[in-house]
Motif scaffolding. Structure first.
Motif, PDB file in Angstrom:
ATOM      1  N   VAL A   1       0.846  -1.211   0.000  1.00 59.44           N
ATOM      2  CA  VAL A   1       0.000   0.000   0.000  1.00 59.44           C
ATOM      3  C   VAL A   1       0.874   1.252   0.000  1.00 59.44           C
ATOM      4  O   VAL A   1       0.585   2.230  -0.709  1.00 59.44           O
ATOM      5  CB  VAL A   1      -0.945  -0.009   1.214  1.00 59.44           C
ATOM      6  CG1 VAL A   1      -1.679   1.321   1.344  1.00 59.44           C
ATOM      7  CG2 VAL A   1      -1.959  -1.140   1.098  1.00 59.44           C
ATOM      8  N   ALA A   2       1.931   1.230   0.809  1.00 53.28           N
ATOM      9  CA  ALA A   2       2.831   2.386   0.859  1.00 53.28           C
ATOM     10  C   ALA A   2       3.454   2.655  -0.510  1.00 53.28           C
ATOM     11  O   ALA A   2       3.565   3.811  -0.949  1.00 53.28           O
ATOM     12  CB  ALA A   2       3.930   2.145   1.896  1.00 53.28           C
ATOM     13  N   ASP A   3       3.847   1.592  -1.203  1.00 59.24           N
ATOM     14  CA  ASP A   3       4.440   1.758  -2.532  1.00 59.24           C
ATOM     15  C   ASP A   3       3.440   2.327  -3.539  1.00 59.24           C
ATOM     16  O   ASP A   3       3.840   2.980  -4.517  1.00 59.24           O
ATOM     17  CB  ASP A   3       4.966   0.417  -3.044  1.00 59.24           C
ATOM     18  CG  ASP A   3       6.171  -0.075  -2.249  1.00 59.24           C
ATOM     19  OD1 ASP A   3       6.828   0.761  -1.598  1.00 59.24           O
ATOM     20  OD2 ASP A   3       6.444  -1.292  -2.281  1.00 59.24           O
ATOM     21  N   SER A   4       2.153   2.058  -3.311  1.00 65.62           N
ATOM     22  CA  SER A   4       1.133   2.531  -4.254  1.00 65.62           C
ATOM     23  C   SER A   4       0.719   3.976  -4.005  1.00 65.62           C
ATOM     24  O   SER A   4       0.128   4.607  -4.887  1.00 65.62           O
ATOM     25  CB  SER A   4      -0.109   1.634  -4.176  1.00 65.62           C
ATOM     26  OG  SER A   4      -0.808   1.828  -2.966  1.00 65.62           O
ATOM     27  N   LEU A   5       1.010   4.495  -2.824  1.00 66.41           N
ATOM     28  CA  LEU A   5       0.517   5.835  -2.469  1.00 66.41           C
ATOM     29  C   LEU A   5       1.056   6.947  -3.380  1.00 66.41           C
ATOM     30  O   LEU A   5       0.287   7.844  -3.762  1.00 66.41           O
ATOM     31  CB  LEU A   5       0.835   6.136  -1.004  1.00 66.41           C
ATOM     32  CG  LEU A   5      -0.118   5.491   0.007  1.00 66.41           C
ATOM     33  CD1 LEU A   5       0.394   5.676   1.431  1.00 66.41           C
ATOM     34  CD2 LEU A   5      -1.522   6.063  -0.121  1.00 66.41           C
ATOM     35  N   PRO A   6       2.356   6.981  -3.727  1.00 66.44           N
ATOM     36  CA  PRO A   6       2.789   8.024  -4.678  1.00 66.44           C
ATOM     37  C   PRO A   6       2.036   7.961  -6.000  1.00 66.44           C
ATOM     38  O   PRO A   6       1.703   9.002  -6.586  1.00 66.44           O
ATOM     39  CB  PRO A   6       4.294   7.728  -4.855  1.00 66.44           C
ATOM     40  CG  PRO A   6       4.696   7.034  -3.603  1.00 66.44           C
ATOM     41  CD  PRO A   6       3.510   6.203  -3.224  1.00 66.44           C
ATOM     42  N   GLY A   7       1.756   6.742  -6.477  1.00 67.61           N
ATOM     43  CA  GLY A   7       0.974   6.612  -7.707  1.00 67.61           C
ATOM     44  C   GLY A   7      -0.441   7.131  -7.532  1.00 67.61           C
ATOM     45  O   GLY A   7      -0.994   7.776  -8.441  1.00 67.61           O
ATOM     46  N   MET A   8      -1.034   6.861  -6.372  1.00 64.53           N
ATOM     47  CA  MET A   8      -2.376   7.380  -6.101  1.00 64.53           C
ATOM     48  C   MET A   8      -2.357   8.911  -6.029  1.00 64.53           C
ATOM     49  O   MET A   8      -3.308   9.592  -6.435  1.00 64.53           O
ATOM     50  CB  MET A   8      -2.922   6.809  -4.793  1.00 64.53           C
ATOM     51  CG  MET A   8      -3.052   5.296  -4.788  1.00 64.53           C
ATOM     52  SD  MET A   8      -4.095   4.700  -6.136  1.00 64.53           S
ATOM     53  CE  MET A   8      -3.896   2.933  -5.932  1.00 64.53           C
ATOM     54  N   GLY A   9      -1.257   9.453  -5.511  1.00 60.40           N
ATOM     55  CA  GLY A   9      -1.120  10.907  -5.486  1.00 60.40           C
ATOM     56  C   GLY A   9      -1.056  11.491  -6.881  1.00 60.40           C
ATOM     57  O   GLY A   9      -1.620  12.561  -7.149  1.00 60.40           O
ATOM     58  N   ILE A  10      -0.383  10.775  -7.788  1.00 61.63           N
ATOM     59  CA  ILE A  10      -0.322  11.230  -9.186  1.00 61.63           C
ATOM     60  C   ILE A  10      -1.709  11.166  -9.825  1.00 61.63           C
ATOM     61  O   ILE A  10      -2.100  12.059 -10.593  1.00 61.63           O
ATOM     62  CB  ILE A  10       0.692  10.383  -9.969  1.00 61.63           C
ATOM     63  CG1 ILE A  10       2.102  10.637  -9.440  1.00 61.63           C
ATOM     64  CG2 ILE A  10       0.620  10.691 -11.456  1.00 61.63           C
ATOM     65  CD1 ILE A  10       3.156   9.754 -10.056  1.00 61.63           C
ATOM     66  N   VAL A  11      -2.471  10.101  -9.508  1.00 57.71           N
ATOM     67  CA  VAL A  11      -3.841  10.003 -10.019  1.00 57.71           C
ATOM     68  C   VAL A  11      -4.662  11.203  -9.567  1.00 57.71           C
ATOM     69  O   VAL A  11      -5.381  11.830 -10.364  1.00 57.71           O
ATOM     70  CB  VAL A  11      -4.499   8.690  -9.538  1.00 57.71           C
ATOM     71  CG1 VAL A  11      -5.994   8.687  -9.847  1.00 57.71           C
ATOM     72  CG2 VAL A  11      -3.833   7.484 -10.183  1.00 57.71           C
ATOM     73  N   ALA A  12      -4.554  11.547  -8.276  1.00 62.55           N
ATOM     74  CA  ALA A  12      -5.286  12.708  -7.769  1.00 62.55           C
ATOM     75  C   ALA A  12      -4.815  13.987  -8.456  1.00 62.55           C
ATOM     76  O   ALA A  12      -5.629  14.875  -8.759  1.00 62.55           O
ATOM     77  CB  ALA A  12      -5.097  12.814  -6.255  1.00 62.55           C
ATOM     78  N   ALA A  13      -3.501  14.088  -8.706  1.00 65.03           N
ATOM     79  CA  ALA A  13      -2.976  15.279  -9.362  1.00 65.03           C
ATOM     80  C   ALA A  13      -3.472  15.379 -10.801  1.00 65.03           C
ATOM     81  O   ALA A  13      -3.830  16.476 -11.282  1.00 65.03           O
ATOM     82  CB  ALA A  13      -1.449  15.267  -9.340  1.00 65.03           C
ATOM     83  N   VAL A  14      -3.520  14.255 -11.506  1.00 61.77           N
ATOM     84  CA  VAL A  14      -4.006  14.265 -12.890  1.00 61.77           C
ATOM     85  C   VAL A  14      -5.476  14.688 -12.934  1.00 61.77           C
ATOM     86  O   VAL A  14      -5.884  15.479 -13.800  1.00 61.77           O
ATOM     87  CB  VAL A  14      -3.811  12.877 -13.532  1.00 61.77           C
ATOM     88  CG1 VAL A  14      -4.528  12.800 -14.875  1.00 61.77           C
ATOM     89  CG2 VAL A  14      -2.333  12.584 -13.711  1.00 61.77           C
ATOM     90  N   LEU A  15      -6.247  14.163 -12.019  1.00 60.26           N
ATOM     91  CA  LEU A  15      -7.655  14.574 -11.964  1.00 60.26           C
ATOM     92  C   LEU A  15      -7.758  16.065 -11.663  1.00 60.26           C
ATOM     93  O   LEU A  15      -8.648  16.758 -12.188  1.00 60.26           O
ATOM     94  CB  LEU A  15      -8.395  13.764 -10.895  1.00 60.26           C
ATOM     95  CG  LEU A  15      -8.568  12.266 -11.183  1.00 60.26           C
ATOM     96  CD1 LEU A  15      -9.253  11.577 -10.010  1.00 60.26           C
ATOM     97  CD2 LEU A  15      -9.378  12.072 -12.459  1.00 60.26           C
ATOM     98  N   GLY A  16      -6.845  16.565 -10.818  1.00 63.38           N
ATOM     99  CA  GLY A  16      -6.840  18.001 -10.534  1.00 63.38           C
ATOM    100  C   GLY A  16      -6.495  18.814 -11.769  1.00 63.38           C
ATOM    101  O   GLY A  16      -7.052  19.889 -11.997  1.00 63.38           O
ATOM    102  N   VAL A  17      -5.576  18.285 -12.589  1.00 65.40           N
ATOM    103  CA  VAL A  17      -5.222  18.964 -13.840  1.00 65.40           C
ATOM    104  C   VAL A  17      -6.419  18.982 -14.786  1.00 65.40           C
ATOM    105  O   VAL A  17      -6.670  19.979 -15.480  1.00 65.40           O
ATOM    106  CB  VAL A  17      -4.008  18.287 -14.489  1.00 65.40           C
ATOM    107  CG1 VAL A  17      -3.762  18.855 -15.886  1.00 65.40           C
ATOM    108  CG2 VAL A  17      -2.764  18.486 -13.631  1.00 65.40           C
ATOM    109  N   VAL A  18      -7.173  17.885 -14.830  1.00 64.78           N
ATOM    110  CA  VAL A  18      -8.374  17.830 -15.666  1.00 64.78           C
ATOM    111  C   VAL A  18      -9.356  18.915 -15.243  1.00 64.78           C
ATOM    112  O   VAL A  18      -9.932  19.629 -16.088  1.00 64.78           O
ATOM    113  CB  VAL A  18      -9.029  16.440 -15.580  1.00 64.78           C
ATOM    114  CG1 VAL A  18     -10.392  16.445 -16.275  1.00 64.78           C
ATOM    115  CG2 VAL A  18      -8.128  15.393 -16.200  1.00 64.78           C
ATOM    116  N   VAL A  19      -9.537  19.047 -13.937  1.00 70.59           N
ATOM    117  CA  VAL A  19     -10.445  20.097 -13.443  1.00 70.59           C
ATOM    118  C   VAL A  19      -9.899  21.473 -13.785  1.00 70.59           C
ATOM    119  O   VAL A  19     -10.648  22.389 -14.161  1.00 70.59           O
ATOM    120  CB  VAL A  19     -10.625  19.951 -11.913  1.00 70.59           C
ATOM    121  CG1 VAL A  19     -11.432  21.121 -11.354  1.00 70.59           C
ATOM    122  CG2 VAL A  19     -11.310  18.639 -11.578  1.00 70.59           C
ATOM    123  N   THR A  20      -8.574  21.622 -13.673  1.00 64.08           N
ATOM    124  CA  THR A  20      -7.955  22.913 -14.000  1.00 64.08           C
ATOM    125  C   THR A  20      -8.158  23.261 -15.473  1.00 64.08           C
ATOM    126  O   THR A  20      -8.482  24.411 -15.815  1.00 64.08           O
ATOM    127  CB  THR A  20      -6.449  22.866 -13.683  1.00 64.08           C
ATOM    128  OG1 THR A  20      -6.259  22.548 -12.306  1.00 64.08           O
ATOM    129  CG2 THR A  20      -5.803  24.212 -13.979  1.00 64.08           C
TER     130      THR A  20
END
Length: 291
Positions: free
Chosen positions: A168-187
């Motif tokens: 799970v810890a290894d996946s968290l940076p990737g999940m952060g990138i997913v959230a960031a990409v979604l934020g870029v879509v909203v932007t």
């Protein structure tokens, strides 16, 4: 307790440094980003692990808070218990300890050591091994092989929660990138709007990456590492029990078997020879005084 202090220090240092740079704390409060990251991480844990591992994760996290139970005191008590058991077997014969081994919860000898009775894994490990010694049908080598297999199976099972948390810890940076990409879509959908609104969306997207990395390296990853060390402490305890029982089965005297086991205890919790001898001789001295 030190784990909680460490988490507080991590978050305190990160947020304190942000405030020192005159950063607005309100920008970091992005519930949507946290829901995306935490929810996705929880989902991956549910996908990748069966129910018994999930339950063990919760139980092991409580162990992280309380700390290792395999202290110097626990080792001294365990060696004292094994010394009493071996002395009884040597004076009255192996058959005399059969009732103790078959029903440890009702045993007057084992009942003096509540930590042993409470830990059913350790209790079964000791009683099952001594049961083989009582039957007399297995050699010392065979008994040692049985103990080794038991330890390997238990250590593998105990390591599953730590491995799951590390994944799970290894996946968290990737999940952060997913959230960031979604934020870029909203932007991107807000282009043409006020600059303040665009800036807010960009900041929210960056917070997603920030949270993913912070939770990975500042919380979940260290917790998984702590669990691994706790499992190593438990494995070392089993190894000491293995050494003491094998030494007695090979024909060593109770005190020599206890000394062999004491030498196998990790250095940071190893009691001195005098401490172990005092604990083992305590009953004998009290009986002599009463006489």
């Amino acid at each position: 307790m030190f784990s909680i202090i460490g988490i507080v220090v991590v978050f305190g240092a990160v947020l304190g440094g942000f405030l020192m740079e005159k950063g607005p704390m309100a920008v970091l409060l992005q519930p949507a980003e946290l829901v995306i990251i935490a929810g996705a991480a929880l989902g991956t844990m549910l996908i990748g692990n069966p129910m018994h591992v999930l339950k063990q994760i919760v139980s092991d996290l409580m162990r992280v808070v309380s700390g290792s139970t395999f202290t110097k005191k626990r080792y001294v008590e365990s060696l004292k218990m094994m010394f009493d058991l071996f002395n009884k077997a040597r004076k009255e014969g192996l058959v005399a300890i059969e009732s103790d081994v078959e029903e440890p919860a009702k045993s007057p000898l084992f009942s003096k050591f509540p930590a042993f009775i409470k830990d059913h894994h350790v209790r079964d490990f000791v009683c099952d091994t001594m049961r083989m010694a009582i039957t007399g049908g297995a050699s010392a080598f065979d008994v040692d092989q049985m103990m080794e297999l038991d330890m390997e199976v238990h250590h593998a099972e105990a390591g599953q929660p730590a491995s799951a948390l590390a994944t799970v810890a290894d996946s968290l940076p990737g999940m952060g990138i997913v959230a960031a990409v979604l934020g870029v879509v909203v932007t991107m959908s807000a282009l043409g709007g006020p600059p303040e609104e665009i800036g807010h969306h960009v900041a929210a997207a960056l917070v997603g990456t920030f949270l993913g990395i912070l939770l990975c390296y500042g919380m979940i990853g260290p917790l998984a590492a702590n669990l691994t060390k706790l499992n190593d402490d438990q494995h070392a305890y089993y190894h000491v029990l293995r050494v003491v029982m094998l030494s007695f089965i090979k024909g060593m005297s109770p005190m020599l078997a206890i000394e062999m086991a004491r030498r196998a205890i990790p250095g940071h919790v190893r009691p001195s020879f005098q401490e172990v001898e005092k604990a083992c001789r305590q009953k004998s001295d009290s009986v002599a005084a009463a006489a």
